[in-house]
Design a protein around this motif. Structure first.
Motif, PDB file in Angstrom:
ATOM      1  N   ASP A  45       0.850  -1.192   0.000  1.00 34.43           N
ATOM      2  CA  ASP A  45       0.000   0.000   0.000  1.00 34.43           C
ATOM      3  C   ASP A  45       0.886   1.243   0.000  1.00 34.43           C
ATOM      4  O   ASP A  45       2.123   1.141  -0.026  1.00 34.43           O
ATOM      5  CB  ASP A  45      -0.995  -0.026   1.173  1.00 34.43           C
ATOM      6  N   ALA A  46       0.276   2.425   0.039  1.00 37.01           N
ATOM      7  CA  ALA A  46       1.012   3.686  -0.042  1.00 37.01           C
ATOM      8  C   ALA A  46       1.994   3.876   1.110  1.00 37.01           C
ATOM      9  O   ALA A  46       2.957   4.634   0.991  1.00 37.01           O
ATOM     10  CB  ALA A  46       0.034   4.855  -0.110  1.00 37.01           C
ATOM     11  N   GLU A  47       1.759   3.202   2.227  1.00 32.48           N
ATOM     12  CA  GLU A  47       2.661   3.300   3.386  1.00 32.48           C
ATOM     13  C   GLU A  47       3.743   2.224   3.361  1.00 32.48           C
ATOM     14  O   GLU A  47       4.572   2.143   4.274  1.00 32.48           O
ATOM     15  CB  GLU A  47       1.866   3.199   4.705  1.00 32.48           C
ATOM     16  N   ASN A  66      -1.955  -0.915  -8.152  1.00 31.70           N
ATOM     17  CA  ASN A  66      -0.714  -0.137  -8.146  1.00 31.70           C
ATOM     18  C   ASN A  66      -0.189   0.088  -9.561  1.00 31.70           C
ATOM     19  O   ASN A  66       0.271   1.186  -9.895  1.00 31.70           O
ATOM     20  CB  ASN A  66       0.351  -0.837  -7.297  1.00 31.70           C
ATOM     21  N   GLU A  69      -2.307   2.742 -11.193  1.00 32.13           N
ATOM     22  CA  GLU A  69      -1.973   4.075 -10.676  1.00 32.13           C
ATOM     23  C   GLU A  69      -0.660   4.582 -11.264  1.00 32.13           C
ATOM     24  O   GLU A  69      -0.543   5.751 -11.638  1.00 32.13           O
ATOM     25  CB  GLU A  69      -1.908   4.047  -9.150  1.00 32.13           C
TER      26      GLU A  69
END
Length: 145
Positions: A45-47, A66, A69
């Protein structure tokens, strides 16, 4: 497949070969077309947290999200992918088939089939990682990349 003269990519399924399940045997990209060679998309994830521990289906969904994106960030999208390689940790066809089902349902292959390879591997780069996808995509003229 019907050729669109305005499309810089010509996808081919060779009639004398076994019909591939949802992908093309070849994709020819016209000279002068901008291409993006994407790094492997991973199930973080983004973190930077692993998504879908021990679940290749959830990981495949995150990997595709991902990838989409990253493609959109350069002015492209899943429909512009001309080649991909799907890596799945596993040595039995069932895990690979479950991931392939996610890939086929995602739009990565559904709208405009491209060349693709599905591989079972022993290990990937992050602890607990079960799925990774690399891709090459067209970046349409006039995009912001």
């Amino acid at each position: 497949m019907t050729l669109d003269p305005t499309d810089p990519v010509h996808r081919t399924v060779v009639p004398s070969l076994f019909p591939p399940p949802g992908y093309a045997h070849a994709a020819v990209v016209e000279a002068g077309t901008r291409l993006a060679f994407m790094a492997g998309s991973v199930p973080l994830d983004a973190e930077g947290n692993l998504v879908g521990a021990d679940d290749p289906v959830l990981q495949a969904q995150q990997v595709i999200a991902n990838l989409d994106e990253a493609l959109r960030a350069i002015g492209s999208d899943l429909s512009q992918v001309v080649a991909s390689t799907v890596y799945v940790v596993g040595d039995e066809p069932g895990a690979l088939s479950r991931v392939w089902d996610v890939v086929r349902a995602s739009g990565l292959l559904a709208e405009r089939p491209h060349t693709s390879t599905l591989l079972g591997v022993t290990v990937l780069g992050y602890p607990g990682q079960l799925v990774e996808i690399t891709a090459t995509a067209v970046v349409p003229t006039g995009s912001g990349a």
